[in-house]
Write a protein that holds these residues in place. Structure first.
Motif, PDB file in Angstrom:
ATOM      1  N   GLU A 157       0.807  -1.217   0.000  1.00  0.00           N
ATOM      2  CA  GLU A 157       0.000   0.000   0.000  1.00  0.00           C
ATOM      3  C   GLU A 157       0.844   1.274   0.000  1.00  0.00           C
ATOM      4  OE1 GLU A 157       0.806  -1.305   4.181  1.00  0.00           O
ATOM      5  OE2 GLU A 157       0.020  -2.271   2.390  1.00  0.00           O
ATOM      6  N   SER A 158       2.123   1.179   0.351  1.00  0.00           N
ATOM      7  CA  SER A 158       2.969   2.370   0.392  1.00  0.00           C
ATOM      8  C   SER A 158       3.612   2.678  -0.951  1.00  0.00           C
ATOM      9  CB  SER A 158       4.063   2.201   1.451  1.00  0.00           C
ATOM     10  OG  SER A 158       3.497   2.050   2.734  1.00  0.00           O
ATOM     11  N   SER A 159       3.500   1.787  -1.916  1.00  0.00           N
ATOM     12  CA  SER A 159       4.049   2.003  -3.260  1.00  0.00           C
ATOM     13  C   SER A 159       2.929   1.906  -4.281  1.00  0.00           C
ATOM     14  CB  SER A 159       5.118   0.952  -3.588  1.00  0.00           C
ATOM     15  OG  SER A 159       6.260   1.083  -2.781  1.00  0.00           O
ATOM     16  N   THR A 160       3.033   2.687  -5.345  1.00  0.00           N
ATOM     17  CA  THR A 160       2.090   2.543  -6.448  1.00  0.00           C
ATOM     18  C   THR A 160       2.491   1.318  -7.267  1.00  0.00           C
ATOM     19  OG1 THR A 160       3.405   3.859  -7.995  1.00  0.00           O
ATOM     20  CG2 THR A 160       1.854   5.052  -6.556  1.00  0.00           C
ATOM     21  N   PRO A 161       1.556   0.734  -8.026  1.00  0.00           N
ATOM     22  CA  PRO A 161       1.932  -0.400  -8.892  1.00  0.00           C
ATOM     23  C   PRO A 161       3.081  -0.050  -9.825  1.00  0.00           C
ATOM     24  CG  PRO A 161      -0.453  -0.232  -8.736  1.00  0.00           C
ATOM     25  CD  PRO A 161       0.094   0.987  -8.050  1.00  0.00           C
ATOM     26  N   GLY A 162       3.076   1.175 -10.333  1.00  0.00           N
ATOM     27  CA  GLY A 162       4.158   1.582 -11.229  1.00  0.00           C
ATOM     28  C   GLY A 162       5.503   1.622 -10.536  1.00  0.00           C
ATOM     29  N   GLU A 163       5.532   2.056  -9.272  1.00  0.00           N
ATOM     30  CA  GLU A 163       6.793   2.103  -8.525  1.00  0.00           C
ATOM     31  C   GLU A 163       7.330   0.703  -8.266  1.00  0.00           C
ATOM     32  OE1 GLU A 163       6.313   6.243  -5.952  1.00  0.00           O
ATOM     33  OE2 GLU A 163       5.311   4.398  -5.259  1.00  0.00           O
ATOM     34  N   LEU A 164       6.438  -0.244  -7.996  1.00  0.00           N
ATOM     35  CA  LEU A 164       6.874  -1.623  -7.771  1.00  0.00           C
ATOM     36  C   LEU A 164       7.426  -2.239  -9.046  1.00  0.00           C
ATOM     37  CD1 LEU A 164       3.960  -2.864  -5.464  1.00  0.00           C
ATOM     38  CD2 LEU A 164       6.327  -2.391  -4.793  1.00  0.00           C
ATOM     39  N   VAL A 165       6.749  -1.986 -10.168  1.00  0.00           N
ATOM     40  CA  VAL A 165       7.257  -2.483 -11.450  1.00  0.00           C
ATOM     41  C   VAL A 165       8.621  -1.872 -11.742  1.00  0.00           C
ATOM     42  CG1 VAL A 165       6.902  -2.395 -13.951  1.00  0.00           C
ATOM     43  CG2 VAL A 165       5.002  -3.018 -12.438  1.00  0.00           C
ATOM     44  N   GLU A 166       8.750  -0.569 -11.474  1.00  0.00           N
ATOM     45  CA  GLU A 166       9.992   0.146 -11.757  1.00  0.00           C
ATOM     46  C   GLU A 166      11.167  -0.454 -10.995  1.00  0.00           C
ATOM     47  OE1 GLU A 166      12.443   2.866 -13.536  1.00  0.00           O
ATOM     48  OE2 GLU A 166      10.272   2.844 -13.871  1.00  0.00           O
ATOM     49  N   ILE A 167      11.012  -0.640  -9.677  1.00  0.00           N
ATOM     50  CA  ILE A 167      12.132  -1.134  -8.885  1.00  0.00           C
ATOM     51  C   ILE A 167      12.392  -2.608  -9.171  1.00  0.00           C
ATOM     52  CG2 ILE A 167      10.693  -1.678  -6.862  1.00  0.00           C
ATOM     53  CD1 ILE A 167      14.374  -0.451  -6.930  1.00  0.00           C
ATOM     54  N   GLY A 168      11.339  -3.393  -9.376  1.00  0.00           N
ATOM     55  CA  GLY A 168      11.540  -4.809  -9.672  1.00  0.00           C
ATOM     56  C   GLY A 168      12.288  -5.012 -10.971  1.00  0.00           C
ATOM     57  N   CYS A 169      11.907  -4.264 -11.995  1.00  0.00           N
ATOM     58  CA  CYS A 169      12.586  -4.385 -13.290  1.00  0.00           C
ATOM     59  C   CYS A 169      14.045  -3.959 -13.189  1.00  0.00           C
ATOM     60  CB  CYS A 169      11.857  -3.549 -14.338  1.00  0.00           C
ATOM     61  SG  CYS A 169      10.270  -4.238 -14.871  1.00  0.00           S
ATOM     62  N   GLU A 170      14.299  -2.873 -12.457  1.00  0.00           N
ATOM     63  CA  GLU A 170      15.670  -2.392 -12.350  1.00  0.00           C
ATOM     64  C   GLU A 170      16.556  -3.385 -11.601  1.00  0.00           C
ATOM     65  OE1 GLU A 170      19.042  -0.381 -12.901  1.00  0.00           O
ATOM     66  OE2 GLU A 170      17.119  -0.016 -13.893  1.00  0.00           O
ATOM     67  N   LEU A 171      16.028  -4.000 -10.555  1.00  0.00           N
ATOM     68  CA  LEU A 171      16.824  -4.987  -9.821  1.00  0.00           C
ATOM     69  C   LEU A 171      17.106  -6.207 -10.688  1.00  0.00           C
ATOM     70  CD1 LEU A 171      15.252  -4.809  -6.239  1.00  0.00           C
ATOM     71  CD2 LEU A 171      17.382  -3.792  -7.053  1.00  0.00           C
ATOM     72  N   PHE A 172      16.150  -6.605 -11.525  1.00  0.00           N
ATOM     73  CA  PHE A 172      16.404  -7.712 -12.446  1.00  0.00           C
ATOM     74  C   PHE A 172      17.507  -7.342 -13.425  1.00  0.00           C
ATOM     75  CE2 PHE A 172      12.795 -10.327 -11.229  1.00  0.00           C
ATOM     76  CZ  PHE A 172      13.209 -11.587 -11.625  1.00  0.00           C
ATOM     77  N   ARG A 173      17.509  -6.108 -13.895  1.00  0.00           N
ATOM     78  CA  ARG A 173      18.574  -5.689 -14.820  1.00  0.00           C
ATOM     79  C   ARG A 173      19.950  -5.774 -14.167  1.00  0.00           C
ATOM     80  NH1 ARG A 173      15.245  -1.177 -15.667  1.00  0.00           N
ATOM     81  NH2 ARG A 173      13.935  -1.334 -17.521  1.00  0.00           N
ATOM     82  N   ARG A 174      19.989  -5.541 -12.878  1.00  0.00           N
ATOM     83  CA  ARG A 174      21.269  -5.499 -12.177  1.00  0.00           C
ATOM     84  C   ARG A 174      21.749  -6.876 -11.720  1.00  0.00           C
ATOM     85  NH1 ARG A 174      21.565   0.061  -8.622  1.00  0.00           N
ATOM     86  NH2 ARG A 174      20.740   1.444 -10.223  1.00  0.00           N
ATOM     87  N   LEU A 175      20.919  -7.890 -11.906  1.00  0.00           N
ATOM     88  CA  LEU A 175      21.326  -9.239 -11.518  1.00  0.00           C
ATOM     89  C   LEU A 175      22.517  -9.702 -12.355  1.00  0.00           C
ATOM     90  CD1 LEU A 175      17.988 -11.216 -11.156  1.00  0.00           C
ATOM     91  CD2 LEU A 175      19.687 -10.916  -9.363  1.00  0.00           C
ATOM     92  N   LYS A 176      23.427 -10.409 -11.704  1.00  0.00           N
ATOM     93  CA  LYS A 176      24.487 -11.081 -12.437  1.00  0.00           C
ATOM     94  C   LYS A 176      23.905 -12.363 -13.023  1.00  0.00           C
ATOM     95  CE  LYS A 176      27.680  -8.132 -11.290  1.00  0.00           C
ATOM     96  NZ  LYS A 176      28.244  -7.207 -12.298  1.00  0.00           N
ATOM     97  N   VAL A 177      24.008 -12.511 -14.332  1.00  0.00           N
ATOM     98  CA  VAL A 177      23.413 -13.676 -14.995  1.00  0.00           C
ATOM     99  C   VAL A 177      24.338 -14.861 -14.791  1.00  0.00           C
ATOM    100  CG1 VAL A 177      22.482 -14.582 -17.155  1.00  0.00           C
ATOM    101  CG2 VAL A 177      22.393 -12.134 -16.697  1.00  0.00           C
ATOM    102  N   THR A 178      24.072 -15.599 -13.713  1.00  0.00           N
ATOM    103  CA  THR A 178      24.909 -16.746 -13.379  1.00  0.00           C
ATOM    104  C   THR A 178      24.030 -17.953 -13.144  1.00  0.00           C
ATOM    105  OG1 THR A 178      24.828 -16.302 -11.011  1.00  0.00           O
ATOM    106  CG2 THR A 178      26.592 -15.231 -12.267  1.00  0.00           C
TER     107      THR A 178
END
Length: 560
Positions: free
Chosen positions: A315-336
């Motif tokens: 409830e403290s984040s908008t759906p767009g904010e959750l999508v934004e941070i989730g996508c960015e963290l996936f981009r930063r994952l080391k593909v191992t």
């Protein structure tokens, strides 16, 4: 056996009472074996003698706890004399005075709820007993903070214990102190000579938790100072979570701490616990996770914190904010090739909730394209990415397919095919989640390469009361493909597994009727291939029925 136990206890008694560093270890061993030796081996006299000797040498909290546990669990099976003897031993070992009570109830890491004089009723609930244990620890903190000599003696031990009771004791120190600042300084002074690995901060966390309701401004000031304190800075994130919900001031301190760099990144893992970040605004929450993920090994920790918000505090984040941070963290994952099941489970949660819509598709495409490019340049292996790719495929299947096997470069498409195969994604049914029209449009962009890929990933056969039939998508792919024999080859792989028993042979025999339908396409190459395959498979099924060693179904070992 009794004589052996007796000799063992005599030797252990001498070692436990000796003036050398391993004496404490021996006392711990005796305490751990006390119940078995008393109840099982019935070494009553030897144990009582040993307890007398140790108690004359020093207070033995572990022995007292062991005697209490034996009384609680086993006394119903003792004779009156044995029970009386054990009660005498317990009375001999019980703590006397404030310092001994603190050492036995607060500082003893192995304490149990029946190891202290709180529980006598076996029907009392664990929750009730634990609550009274915490209250006792709190009351001891209030008592000690008003007893200067007791506090001075106990201070070095307070920052070494890992017991759970130290939290309540620390709260008692804060709420009973006339001068909380002075007590805090005395605690901090104890940290200076102690190596990091020997330090615990449970008493500091309990102290801040007890101080905050009494004087929020003072607790906040102590946290501000902790970030720059040489002794406390390394523990700062854990201290911040002690006072409860993190608000704007706490957020600002966390950013300062990350800039300072003294706290190891794993310390920020504590931010996932207790819902402490649930009320932080979405924009601040995202910035905090990005700053954590900037640090080496910080992405995994940021994902753990995000999962707690996805699970309990959305409830403290908008759906767009959750999508934004989730996508960015996936981009930063080391593909191992991380195969840790807990890590994969966390990725699945974030993927399901955040890899959504156009932004999710773009993120997945970017990750897969980068992986394909790295493999094509021999900078990465085709293998080892199964778990990550399956998470991406679950969220955005078409984006995975398009990014790995898209474009008009056939060589790059082969790299993508290899990645799909090694990740177990190029198999029947995998592509059934992709909308049919989208899949066909994609195939039409490069039909010679893509229709065989699609054929390998869709369900080609369906069963009903009349027997096997081609699925609608299989017929459409067969109709539109410029290389129908290659498509049919992929479909035939779904007839059975490579190698089968007689029941599988019967299934293959039933499916062979589907090959007769190839005549309607007026495609000589297709008809010839279908005829050859039917003959080969008929011969193979006959061989199985005659118990000839297994004949493998698929003569085409690679995708090509």
């Amino acid at each position: 056996m009794v004589k052996w136990f007796s000799r063992f206890l005599k030797l252990a008694e001498e070692l436990a009472c000796a003036d050398y560093s391993e004496a404490q270890r021996v006392r711990t061993i005796i305490a751990n074996k006390f119940r078995g030796l008393w109840t099982g081996a019935q070494m009553y006299e030897d144990l009582e003698r040993t307890c007398n000797s140790i108690s004359r040498k020093s207070f033995w909290a572990e022995g007292w706890s062991a005697a209490r546990e034996t009384l609680y669990y086993d006394s119903n099976g003792f004779t009156a004399d044995v029970a009386k003897n054990l009660a005498r031993v317990e009375a001999l070992l019980q703590p006397r005075g404030t310092i001994q009570r603190v050492r036995s109830i607060v500082l003893a890491e192995s304490i149990s709820i029946v190891g202290i004089p709180l529980v006598s009723d076996r029907n009392e609930s664990i929750e009730s007993a634990m609550s009274r244990l915490e209250n006792t620890a709190y009351e001891l903190g209030v008592t000690v903070v008003r007893d200067e000599s007791a506090l001075r003696e106990l201070l070095p031990e307070l920052i070494r214990t890992r017991s759970e009771q130290i939290w309540g004791f620390g709260r008692g120190l804060a709420q009973g102190a006339d001068d909380p600042i002075e007590i805090w300084k005395k605690l901090v002074a104890q940290l200076q000579p102690i190596p990091v690995e020997g330090t615990t901060i449970g008493v500091f966390r309990g102290f801040l938790n007890g101080l905050h309701p009494r004087n929020p401004a003072l607790a906040s000031s102590m946290l501000d100072d902790a970030i720059d304190d040489n002794a406390l800075a390394q523990f700062y994130p854990m201290l911040e979570t002690s006072i409860g919900t993190i608000e704007q001031s706490g957020f600002q301190r966390l950013i300062r701490s990350l800039n300072h760099g003294s706290a190891p990144i794993h310390m920020y893992r504590t931010l996932q616990a207790g819902g402490v970040t649930h009320h932080l605004k979405g924009s601040m929450f995202n910035e905090l996770l990005l700053r954590i993920s900037d640090r080496y090994a910080g992405v995994d920790i940021a994902i753990e914190i995000l999962i707690m918000r996805l699970s309990f505090g959305q409830e403290s984040s908008t759906p767009g904010e959750l999508v934004e941070i989730g996508c960015e963290l996936f981009r930063r994952l080391k593909v191992t090739g991380n195969t840790d099941s807990n890590f994969v489970y966390r990725l699945q949660i974030v993927g399901k909730n955040c890899l959504l819509g156009e932004k999710g598709a773009t993120t997945v495409s970017e990750i897969c394209s980068n992986l394909r490019d790295a493999i094509s340049r021999s900078e990465a292996s085709t293998y080892g990415h199964r778990d990550l790719l399956q998470v991406l495929f679950s969220a955005q299947p078409f984006a995975v397919l398009q990014s790995l096997c898209g474009g008009d470069d056939a060589a790059m498409a082969r790299v993508g095919i290899g990645i799909l195969e090694s990740s177990d994604l190029l198999r029947p049914h995998a592509f059934d989640v992709i909308p049919v029209e989208a899949l066909l449009r994609w195939c039409d962009e490069l039909p010679e390469v893509r229709y065989p890929i699609a054929a390998a990933g869709i369900s080609a056969i369906k069963q009903d009361k009349d027997g096997p039939h081609w699925t609608d998508i299989a017929l459409k792919i067969l109709e539109k493909s410029p290389d129908r024999p290659r498509v049919l080859q992929k479909f035939i792989r779904q007839f059975s597994l490579p190698g089968w028993d007689s029941s599988k042979a019967a299934e293959v025999q039933s499916n062979l009727r589907l090959l007769d339908e190839m005549a309607k396409y007026s495609d000589p190459r297709l008809e010839e291939f279908a005829s050859q395959e039917k003959a080969r498979l008929s011969q193979a099924t006959a061989a199985v029925k005659e118990a000839i060693p297994p004949v493998y179904l698929d003569q085409y070992e690679s995708f090509e």
